[in-house]
Scaffold this motif. Structure first.
Motif, PDB file in Angstrom:
ATOM      1  N   ALA B  73      -4.475  -6.456  -4.620  1.00  0.00           N
ATOM      2  CA  ALA B  73      -3.660  -7.651  -4.834  1.00  0.00           C
ATOM      3  C   ALA B  73      -3.009  -8.130  -3.536  1.00  0.00           C
ATOM      4  O   ALA B  73      -2.875  -9.331  -3.319  1.00  0.00           O
ATOM      5  CB  ALA B  73      -2.592  -7.373  -5.887  1.00  0.00           C
ATOM      6  N   ILE B  74      -2.624  -7.206  -2.664  1.00  0.00           N
ATOM      7  CA  ILE B  74      -2.029  -7.617  -1.395  1.00  0.00           C
ATOM      8  C   ILE B  74      -3.000  -8.512  -0.640  1.00  0.00           C
ATOM      9  O   ILE B  74      -2.631  -9.559  -0.116  1.00  0.00           O
ATOM     10  CB  ILE B  74      -1.655  -6.384  -0.539  1.00  0.00           C
ATOM     11  N   GLY B  75      -4.266  -8.107  -0.632  1.00  0.00           N
ATOM     12  CA  GLY B  75      -5.279  -8.940   0.011  1.00  0.00           C
ATOM     13  C   GLY B  75      -5.419 -10.276  -0.692  1.00  0.00           C
ATOM     14  O   GLY B  75      -5.448 -11.325  -0.059  1.00  0.00           O
ATOM     15  N   PHE B  81     -10.297 -10.813   0.648  1.00  0.00           N
ATOM     16  CA  PHE B  81     -10.956 -10.019  -0.380  1.00  0.00           C
ATOM     17  C   PHE B  81     -11.268  -8.656   0.200  1.00  0.00           C
ATOM     18  O   PHE B  81     -12.270  -8.461   0.866  1.00  0.00           O
ATOM     19  CB  PHE B  81     -12.230 -10.734  -0.832  1.00  0.00           C
ATOM     20  N   ASN B  82     -10.372  -7.717  -0.025  1.00  0.00           N
ATOM     21  CA  ASN B  82     -10.557  -6.377   0.517  1.00  0.00           C
ATOM     22  C   ASN B  82     -11.403  -5.546  -0.442  1.00  0.00           C
ATOM     23  O   ASN B  82     -10.898  -4.834  -1.290  1.00  0.00           O
ATOM     24  CB  ASN B  82      -9.197  -5.732   0.754  1.00  0.00           C
ATOM     25  N   ILE B  83     -12.717  -5.654  -0.280  1.00  0.00           N
ATOM     26  CA  ILE B  83     -13.610  -4.853  -1.125  1.00  0.00           C
ATOM     27  C   ILE B  83     -13.604  -3.409  -0.647  1.00  0.00           C
ATOM     28  O   ILE B  83     -14.030  -2.505  -1.337  1.00  0.00           O
ATOM     29  CB  ILE B  83     -15.056  -5.439  -1.064  1.00  0.00           C
ATOM     30  N   GLY B  84     -13.081  -3.231   0.547  1.00  0.00           N
ATOM     31  CA  GLY B  84     -13.145  -1.913   1.167  1.00  0.00           C
ATOM     32  C   GLY B  84     -12.098  -0.929   0.696  1.00  0.00           C
ATOM     33  O   GLY B  84     -12.019   0.181   1.223  1.00  0.00           O
ATOM     34  N   VAL B  85     -11.285  -1.304  -0.305  1.00  0.00           N
ATOM     35  CA  VAL B  85     -10.293  -0.365  -0.813  1.00  0.00           C
ATOM     36  C   VAL B  85     -10.958   0.954  -1.176  1.00  0.00           C
ATOM     37  O   VAL B  85     -10.413   2.037  -0.968  1.00  0.00           O
ATOM     38  CB  VAL B  85      -9.563  -0.979  -2.034  1.00  0.00           C
ATOM     39  N   VAL B 121      -4.575   6.600   7.659  1.00  0.00           N
ATOM     40  CA  VAL B 121      -6.045   6.546   7.698  1.00  0.00           C
ATOM     41  C   VAL B 121      -6.537   5.294   6.956  1.00  0.00           C
ATOM     42  O   VAL B 121      -7.388   4.551   7.454  1.00  0.00           O
ATOM     43  CB  VAL B 121      -6.661   7.819   7.082  1.00  0.00           C
ATOM     44  N   GLY B 122      -5.968   5.046   5.775  1.00  0.00           N
ATOM     45  CA  GLY B 122      -6.369   3.859   4.997  1.00  0.00           C
ATOM     46  C   GLY B 122      -6.109   2.581   5.779  1.00  0.00           C
ATOM     47  O   GLY B 122      -6.954   1.677   5.845  1.00  0.00           O
ATOM     48  N   ALA B 123      -4.933   2.517   6.406  1.00  0.00           N
ATOM     49  CA  ALA B 123      -4.563   1.316   7.155  1.00  0.00           C
ATOM     50  C   ALA B 123      -5.511   1.086   8.321  1.00  0.00           C
ATOM     51  O   ALA B 123      -5.975  -0.023   8.564  1.00  0.00           O
ATOM     52  CB  ALA B 123      -3.118   1.446   7.642  1.00  0.00           C
ATOM     53  N   ILE B 249      -1.531  -3.306   5.613  1.00  0.00           N
ATOM     54  CA  ILE B 249      -0.702  -2.929   4.463  1.00  0.00           C
ATOM     55  C   ILE B 249      -1.589  -2.626   3.255  1.00  0.00           C
ATOM     56  O   ILE B 249      -1.370  -1.655   2.536  1.00  0.00           O
ATOM     57  CB  ILE B 249       0.290  -4.052   4.131  1.00  0.00           C
ATOM     58  N   SER B 250      -2.597  -3.468   3.064  1.00  0.00           N
ATOM     59  CA  SER B 250      -3.512  -3.241   1.945  1.00  0.00           C
ATOM     60  C   SER B 250      -4.182  -1.877   2.092  1.00  0.00           C
ATOM     61  O   SER B 250      -4.294  -1.109   1.131  1.00  0.00           O
ATOM     62  CB  SER B 250      -4.558  -4.356   1.917  1.00  0.00           C
TER      63      SER B 250
END
Lengths: 493, 370
Positions: B73-75, B81-85, B121-123, B249-250
């Motif tokens: 949602a942040i994206g 469109f952060n498909i990479g979550v 790491v995620g960031a 942040i996402s």
């Protein structure tokens, strides 16, 4: 509406002109009432229906593909009529000759000027067999000479038995070209007028029930203190073909406190880029921008705005508003870091809402409340909100790009008053407008922009719109003096 | 003015309800087409879904899904469109698990250390896509899909004995070294199974998300970019920096997704660590309209559907049917939102017009009577 006439439709913004046109063109459905074409009742479900009944629309914003030729643009979507080859080309020539449009079918639209593009739009509509043409503010983008040429075309069309519906804010033009005039206000017809007898003043009174405002500034408030100095500005941009071109070159000027500097020019000659350069949205190649003694050439946009640059953008939907956000969020837009919108890093929603209420009240924004989205307001009211917002932060410099475009007469007068008022208190204004009367009336100094350069300057006290118009097409440069005799101009025609 | 607000809430609720009803109808048709009686299937799912052990299961699942929904949602609020979550949380959980297994510190140090490692790491992983977008114009959609693949490969390479992997005593499973007891997150001692304590962190993340977006200057700037990039730029937002920041942040939020499982359940990263939750997050963010409460409801619904299917399988139904329900819900949601959004905008425009006309008529009458 009679066949073979030019029928003008005038009214304030938000009076319902656009809605009426949308209904006529099948883009919107009426709740009640009927439309008759040639005596037969007609119902339009979509623009296709309207086209079938011989109604064509020339939009204010052209709907042309730049990289296609005129021929390709014209046949696009109606390939079935005359094919896409020689037959179509032949047909285009025929129409062009019949109405004196002078359209060449094999030129790229990209290479055409605004006036030529408009003629292509008209031809496109005629090609589809329209007998009734709707022109939505066709003169907004033209210089006076081009307007005259357009009116000649319209007379040609009329002589051939076509009917033209002409929407305009410019009452002088309406009087010169229309055979009949219908005035609408708040969604109903309030009267019709005979252009032979009515004056612009009477027409304006019909429209708003008040006197026609005049942009004339009464007394000069220009001081000696420079507020904005732009020196040797050069800005290059890469066009879609990958060629680097200078969009601004050698632009230098100074605006003093209390001065309105007007920039005249046909749209697309670098005015938008100049605004963006002063706002800090573009990186300058060379040159400096100084605001109130501070060099801001490299300062980011937000800091420039905090330093006192107010902006009434050229395209309010793209740059001035969040259409789907409520009014109070739009009040914060552009001033999120300033009071009353925020305290430190946090928003102050209560204060922002209260201040939005104030702007709505003081600037006469007609809205049922501040929770509605900006998109639900009419153009004039959106503009009043923007002007109110920018004026609420005591700007040192106001960049006003077409501040009254698409704004009704009442709101126009208000906006002019506000600019004058602020100017009296030492505001410097960079005014960019296509409305030459507005430019001449409001400005203390006039400069003409052509192909990214300031090519001429003029004294607004003595210049006429026609003289300014010829400089805008690059025909005249230097200091524009009022000519002793008008011989050269006659030759030009 | 209150009236407008109430209608907006109604319109807001109309879309998801419409979508869920439509989805169940379509599913019923699908079930009927496969020769099964649809309503008994819904009955079984519902009965089983509200049992107390199911409730615990759903809440625990929803904790994970909620974080995934927030990350996406942040994206979305930025129009990114952060498909990479998906890749971000797996890589984050893997490294966090590896680090956690290698250290034995007191819990109050070790747990935050693991969580922060995962977020960083995620960031970083998401940040790559952000930087590529602003410097080279690479679409974040393409970049994050590729980064998902790379993440899978990296984990596959490192999760081997002798690298960061560790073969269990039975010699059948490779995982990271299990976390020490001290690094386990607390549980709520509910019956029959405990509810994961990480629920608290998820709630806090939701509150932080809401507060940042709606009450801070930064959040306003972020939403501005999402609504109109050109207006944001003119208003003084550095759009490029905003793209990178919001991707970071996402990605940091994505880093949290694996934490409930790691700290409350598996205590190690192995081949059977849950995968694909990033994509579930996309569906949940859509379902919840990027709203913190909506996302919570979406996450719970998702958990419920998954729980219900487990049971359906035993009752002789095809478990794929839940995939169908989920897919149809997402599709219906997207359509319903767009329809309701357009309707709402038009409706408001008309109402404003009517109100103004009424005001104008009133003032005219007054003028006449005066």
């Amino acid at each position: 509406m009679r066949r073979g006439t030019v029928h003008a439709l005038v009214g304030e913004n938000g009076a319902g002109k656009s809605t009426l046109m949308k209904i006529l063109y099948g883009m919107q459905k009426p709740d009640e009432g009927t439309i008759s074409v040639n005596g037969e009742p007609a119902v339009f479900h979509n623009p296709g229906d309207a086209i079938d009944r011989g109604i064509g629309m020339v939009h204010q914003h052209f709907m042309l593909a730049d990289y296609l030729t005129v021929l390709e643009n014209v046949v696009l979507g109606s390939e079935k009529l005359h094919g896409i080859g020689d037959k179509a080309r032949q047909k285009i020539r025929e129409i062009s000759d019949a109405y004196g449009l002078g359209v060449r079918p094999d030129v790229l639209v990209e290479d055409l000027g605004v006036a030529d593009r408009q003629r292509v739009e008209i031809l496109k509509v005629l090609y589809r067999g329209a007998r009734i043409l709707i022109l939505d503010e066709p003169t907004a983008v033209l210089v006076p000479q081009e307007v005259d040429a357009l009116f000649d075309n319209l007379r040609e069309l009329k002589a051939e038995g076509l009917t033209v519906i002409f929407i305009s804010h410019k009452l002088g033009e309406v009087l010169s070209v229309a055979d009949d005039i219908t005035v609408i206000r708040r969604g109903t017809t309030v009267g019709s007028a005979d252009p032979k007898t009515v004056t612009t003043k009477q027409l304006a009174e019909l429209m708003v029930g008040s006197e026609l405002p005049s942009p004339e500034t009464r007394e000069s408030t220009v001081t000696e203190v420079p507020m904005l100095t732009v020196d040797g500005l050069r800005l290059t941009a890469t066009d879609p073909d990958g060629v680097v071109r200078a969009v601004l070159d050698g632009v230098s000027f100074t605006i003093h406190k209390g001065e309105v500097l007007g920039i005249a020019g046909v749209e697309g000659n670098g005015q938008s880029e100049l605004v963006e350069a002063v706002m800090g949205m573009r990186v300058l190649d060379t040159g400096t921008v100084t605001l109130d003694g501070d060099d801001i050439s490299r300062t980011p946009t937000r800091r420039r705005r905090e330093a006192g640059i107010g902006v009434v953008p050229e395209d309010r939907h793209r740059h001035g508003l969040l259409l789907e956000a409520p009014l109070w969020e739009n009040r914060i837009l552009g001033h999120v870091s300033e009071k009353p919108n925020s305290k430190g890093a946090f928003l102050d929603l209560k204060a922002a809402r209260a201040d939005t209420e104030r702007i709505v009240r003081e600037y006469d924004v007609r809205t049922p409340g501040i929770e509605v989205t900006a998109a639900s307001l009419s153009g004039g009211n959106q503009q009043k909100l923007i002007v109110g917002r920018e004026m609420s932060h005591q700007p040192k410099l106001l960049i006003a790009a077409h501040p009254t475009r698409g704004v009704d007469v009442g709101a126009q007068a208000q906006i002019w008053d506000q600019i004058r008022e602020a100017r009296r208190e030492g505001l410097a204004v960079l005014l960019i407008s296509a409305d030459l009367d507005e430019l001449i009336g409001l400005s203390d100094t006039l400069r003409v922009m052509y192909r990214g350069r300031l090519v001429a300057d003029a004294d607004p006290a003595s210049i006429t719109p026609e003289e300014l118009g010829s400089a805008m097409t690059g025909a005249a440069t230097g200091h524009l003096e009022h000519p002793a005799d008008s011989a050269p101009e006659d030759e030009a025609r | 003015m209150k009236k407008f607000d109430k209608e907006r809430v109604l319109l807001g609720l109309a879309a998801p309800l419409l979508a869920i009803v439509a989805a169940f109808l379509v599913t019923a048709l699908v079930l009927a087409a496969t020769g099964k009686e649809p309503f008994s299937a819904f009955g079984i799912m519902f009965d089983y879904g509200v049992k107390s052990d199911s409730q615990v299961y759903i809440i625990n699942k929803a904790t994970t899904y909620y974080l995934a929904g927030l990350a996406v949602a942040i994206g979305f609020r930025m129009n990114l469109f952060n498909i990479g979550v998906d890749g971000q949380y797996r890589l984050a959980a893997f490294f966090a698990a590896a680090l956690g297994g290698a250290l034995t510190l007191p819990g109050f140090l070790q747990i935050p250390l693991i969580i922060i490692t995962a977020m960083i790491v995620g960031a970083m992983w998401a940040g790559i896509a952000g930087v590529l977008k602003v410097t080279r114009g690479v679409s974040e959609v393409v970049a994050t899909i590729m980064l998902n693949m790379i993440a899978t490969a990296i984990i596959g390479y490192l999760l081997q004995p002798g690298r960061l992997g560790h073969l269990d005593s039975a010699g059948t499973k490779v995982s990271t070294t299990p976390l020490p007891e001290s690094a386990r997150f607390f549980d709520f001692p509910t019956q029959p199974d405990p509810v994961w304590g990480f629920l608290i962190v998820a709630v806090l993340a939701g509150v932080a998300y809401w507060f940042t977006l709606s009450r801070t200057r930064f959040g306003f700037d972020l939403r501005t970019v999402g609504q109109s990039g050109s207006a944001a730029e003119a208003s003084g937002v550095n759009v490029k920096r905003m793209v990178v920041t919001s991707m970071l942040i996402s990605g940091a939020m994505a880093g949290l997704i694996g934490m409930p499982t790691l700290l409350n359940d598996s205590y190690e990263y192995s081949g059977d660590f849950p995968v694909g939750i990033g994509f579930t997050g996309i569906a949940i963010a859509l379902l919840g309209r990027n709203h913190p409460v909506g996302i919570a409801l979406g996450a719970l619904l998702w958990g419920f559907l998954e729980r219900g299917t487990g049971k359906l399988e035993f009752e002789g139904y095809d478990k794929e049917i839940v995939g169908v329900i989920q897919g149809v819900i997402v599709l219906c949601v997207v359509i319903a939102y767009e329809v309701v959004r357009r309707y709402g905008l038009k409706r408001q425009q008309r109402q404003v017009g009517e109100k103004l006309a009424a005001q104008a008529r009133n003032s005219d009458n007054q003028e006449v009577s005066a």
